[in-house]
Write an enzyme that holds these catalytic residues in place. Structure first.
Site, PDB file in Angstrom:
ATOM      1  N   ARG A   1      -5.661  10.167 -19.781  1.00  0.00           N
ATOM      2  CA  ARG A   1      -5.549  10.575 -18.387  1.00  0.00           C
ATOM      3  C   ARG A   1      -6.829  10.191 -17.656  1.00  0.00           C
ATOM      4  O   ARG A   1      -7.906  10.089 -18.255  1.00  0.00           O
ATOM      5  CB  ARG A   1      -5.332  12.085 -18.283  1.00  0.00           C
ATOM      6  CG  ARG A   1      -4.081  12.592 -19.000  1.00  0.00           C
ATOM      7  CD  ARG A   1      -4.007  14.106 -18.925  1.00  0.00           C
ATOM      8  NE  ARG A   1      -2.800  14.631 -19.577  1.00  0.00           N
ATOM      9  CZ  ARG A   1      -2.722  14.993 -20.854  1.00  0.00           C
ATOM     10  NH1 ARG A   1      -3.805  14.892 -21.630  1.00  0.00           N
ATOM     11  NH2 ARG A   1      -1.606  15.470 -21.354  1.00  0.00           N
TER      12      ARG A   1
ATOM     13  N   LYS B   1      -6.033  18.515 -21.905  1.00  0.00           N
ATOM     14  CA  LYS B   1      -5.603  19.734 -21.233  1.00  0.00           C
ATOM     15  C   LYS B   1      -5.764  20.935 -22.166  1.00  0.00           C
ATOM     16  O   LYS B   1      -5.517  20.839 -23.370  1.00  0.00           O
ATOM     17  CB  LYS B   1      -4.147  19.608 -20.799  1.00  0.00           C
ATOM     18  CG  LYS B   1      -3.934  18.656 -19.625  1.00  0.00           C
ATOM     19  CD  LYS B   1      -2.492  18.685 -19.161  1.00  0.00           C
ATOM     20  CE  LYS B   1      -2.291  17.827 -17.915  1.00  0.00           C
ATOM     21  NZ  LYS B   1      -0.891  17.868 -17.430  1.00  0.00           N
TER      22      LYS B   1
ATOM     23  N   TYR C   1       9.638   8.541 -22.464  1.00  0.00           N
ATOM     24  CA  TYR C   1       9.384   7.110 -22.630  1.00  0.00           C
ATOM     25  C   TYR C   1      10.413   6.412 -23.513  1.00  0.00           C
ATOM     26  O   TYR C   1      10.347   5.201 -23.693  1.00  0.00           O
ATOM     27  CB  TYR C   1       7.988   6.901 -23.230  1.00  0.00           C
ATOM     28  CG  TYR C   1       6.883   7.448 -22.379  1.00  0.00           C
ATOM     29  CD1 TYR C   1       6.439   6.771 -21.252  1.00  0.00           C
ATOM     30  CD2 TYR C   1       6.287   8.666 -22.687  1.00  0.00           C
ATOM     31  CE1 TYR C   1       5.424   7.277 -20.461  1.00  0.00           C
ATOM     32  CE2 TYR C   1       5.271   9.183 -21.899  1.00  0.00           C
ATOM     33  CZ  TYR C   1       4.850   8.484 -20.789  1.00  0.00           C
ATOM     34  OH  TYR C   1       3.852   8.999 -20.008  1.00  0.00           O
TER      35      TYR C   1
ATOM     36  N   HIS D   1       0.242  15.024 -25.554  1.00  0.00           N
ATOM     37  CA  HIS D   1       1.319  15.836 -25.014  1.00  0.00           C
ATOM     38  C   HIS D   1       1.481  17.109 -25.838  1.00  0.00           C
ATOM     39  O   HIS D   1       1.464  17.066 -27.065  1.00  0.00           O
ATOM     40  CB  HIS D   1       2.642  15.063 -25.036  1.00  0.00           C
ATOM     41  CG  HIS D   1       2.720  13.993 -23.997  1.00  0.00           C
ATOM     42  ND1 HIS D   1       3.563  12.912 -24.099  1.00  0.00           N
ATOM     43  CD2 HIS D   1       2.069  13.845 -22.817  1.00  0.00           C
ATOM     44  CE1 HIS D   1       3.422  12.143 -23.034  1.00  0.00           C
ATOM     45  NE2 HIS D   1       2.527  12.692 -22.247  1.00  0.00           N
TER      46      HIS D   1
ATOM     47  N   HIS E   1      -2.265   6.742 -13.858  1.00  0.00           N
ATOM     48  CA  HIS E   1      -1.179   7.337 -14.616  1.00  0.00           C
ATOM     49  C   HIS E   1      -0.108   6.297 -14.938  1.00  0.00           C
ATOM     50  O   HIS E   1       0.584   6.398 -15.952  1.00  0.00           O
ATOM     51  CB  HIS E   1      -0.554   8.502 -13.850  1.00  0.00           C
ATOM     52  CG  HIS E   1       0.003   9.571 -14.744  1.00  0.00           C
ATOM     53  ND1 HIS E   1      -0.789  10.348 -15.556  1.00  0.00           N
ATOM     54  CD2 HIS E   1       1.279   9.961 -14.973  1.00  0.00           C
ATOM     55  CE1 HIS E   1      -0.036  11.181 -16.238  1.00  0.00           C
ATOM     56  NE2 HIS E   1       1.225  10.967 -15.919  1.00  0.00           N
TER      57      HIS E   1
ATOM     58  N   ARG F   1      -1.139   4.728 -18.023  1.00  0.00           N
ATOM     59  CA  ARG F   1      -0.823   5.633 -19.129  1.00  0.00           C
ATOM     60  C   ARG F   1       0.636   5.476 -19.533  1.00  0.00           C
ATOM     61  O   ARG F   1       0.965   5.381 -20.717  1.00  0.00           O
ATOM     62  CB  ARG F   1      -1.125   7.062 -18.699  1.00  0.00           C
ATOM     63  CG  ARG F   1      -0.798   8.154 -19.714  1.00  0.00           C
ATOM     64  CD  ARG F   1      -1.352   9.480 -19.199  1.00  0.00           C
ATOM     65  NE  ARG F   1      -0.794  10.644 -19.866  1.00  0.00           N
ATOM     66  CZ  ARG F   1      -1.248  11.154 -20.997  1.00  0.00           C
ATOM     67  NH1 ARG F   1      -2.259  10.561 -21.626  1.00  0.00           N
ATOM     68  NH2 ARG F   1      -0.718  12.244 -21.524  1.00  0.00           N
TER      69      ARG F   1
END
Length: 335
Positions: free
Chosen positions: A182, A206, A315, A306, A280, A283
């Site tokens: 990110r 995150k 994806y 994730h 992004h 990404r």
């Protein structure tokens, strides 16, 4: 329960928060600290979650109501049940909120009510019975392999002159595409997070979760050029350079995500026919090309950081064309 008639811009929600009853305002403050300090969420994520809860509590307490005054007889979450949550979402829907927005608000409400139940502010969790509207998740725009190659080739050509900014921008593009990190993760990298010998980078993602992501030879070369030629030049020209940041801005501070977005937009825009995108998008492109190359979902999930496999499954659309090609080659009734 008075219907709110104002739009929910950021300024409006600040006013609503200021007008909440003291008990509700204190609970919002406590929840905000929980999100930032205990869960370690980013400032942007905390702001979004808190804004959603301010919206909910403003609706619950009638802020503002038709008379512009707050009811003064309610405790912080009195009246917050599943029916109230549904009424709040219905009002948002009537005000033109999209299905995506409603789904996000539903998720925020469920997270908040579960926390409030654990804190003893609610006797039961009304959010557990709240069903979020299904959203249509559009497929992300990605570059083809040849388009990504053209972006990086053009970027490397600009870096040949050893201009510090050009060296930095090329290293940024190579690392974004090689790792799929990110933009916030990239800008947060320090010098000690990069192991050139092993060609891996340690990323803080995150929720404060750390992961190690590998990168290839082109990114390694770009990083070495930046560290040997580009970064020292920016440090020398800056009055107060950042001591540890991997990527620096023109004035020597840590590189800002807005600058990275500009770099990506300009680089991708130089390739005819390429979809306009920011960091992004790179990404998405990295994840797509990994899957097209045969990587399994679990590995891609780990590389991207994730929390759930469901996010990575977005994806899987890219594997359809590959599966069709395999089917055409292998199945006796394909043609």
């Amino acid at each position: 329960m008075a219907a709110r008639k104002t739009s929910e811009s950021r300024i409006d929600l600040r006013l609503v928060r200021a007008e909440l009853p003291p008990e509700a305002g204190a609970l919002v403050d406590q929840y905000e600290r929980h999100l930032g300090l205990e869960r370690g969420l980013s400032e942007h994520t905390v702001r979004a979650y808190v804004g959603d809860i301010v919206s909910l509590l403003g609706f619950l307490h009638g802020v503002p109501n038709e008379n512009g005054r707050n009811p003064d007889s309610r405790t912080a979450l009195q009246g917050l049940d599943t029916a109230a949550l549904r009424a709040w979402l219905a009002e948002l829907h009537a005000g033109g909120a999209s299905r995506t927005t409603l789904a996000r608000r539903s998720a925020a409400a469920r997270t908040f009510t579960a926390w409030a139940r654990r804190q003893g502010a609610l006797d039961s969790d009304p959010g557990a019975r709240l069903v979020a509207p299904r959203t249509h998740r559009p497929l992300p725009a990605v570059l083809r392999t040849d388009e990504a190659g053209s972006v990086l080739k053009a970027s490397s050509a600009g870096a040949v002159q050893l201009d510090p900014e050009a060296l930095r921008d090329h290293a940024v593009l190579e690392l974004l595409y090689a790792t799929g990190v990110r933009v916030s993760e990239l800008c947060g990298l320090d010098l000690g997070d990069v192991d050139l010998g092993s060609r891996v980078v340690r990323v803080l993602g995150k929720g404060g979760k750390e992961r190690v992501v590998p990168f290839g030879v082109p990114a390694d070369k770009a990083l070495r050029s930046w560290l040997d030629e580009g970064r020292p030049a920016l440090v020398e020209s800056a009055s107060k350079p950042h001591a540890t940041a991997l990527f620096l801005g023109i004035r020597g501070g840590r590189l800002d995500p807005r600058a990275v977005r500009r770099v990506v937009h300009e680089a991708v825009g130089s390739v005819p026919g390429a979809a306009d995108m920011g960091p992004h998008g790179l990404r998405h492109t990295a994840a797509t090309h990994l899957l097209e190359g045969g990587a399994d979902l679990r590995s891609v999930q780990e590389l991207l950081g994730h929390a759930t496999l469901a996010t990575t499954q977005l994806y899987t659309h890219v594997t359809v064309e590959r599966l069709k090609a395999i089917h055409d080659r292998a199945h006796p009734r394909a043609r």
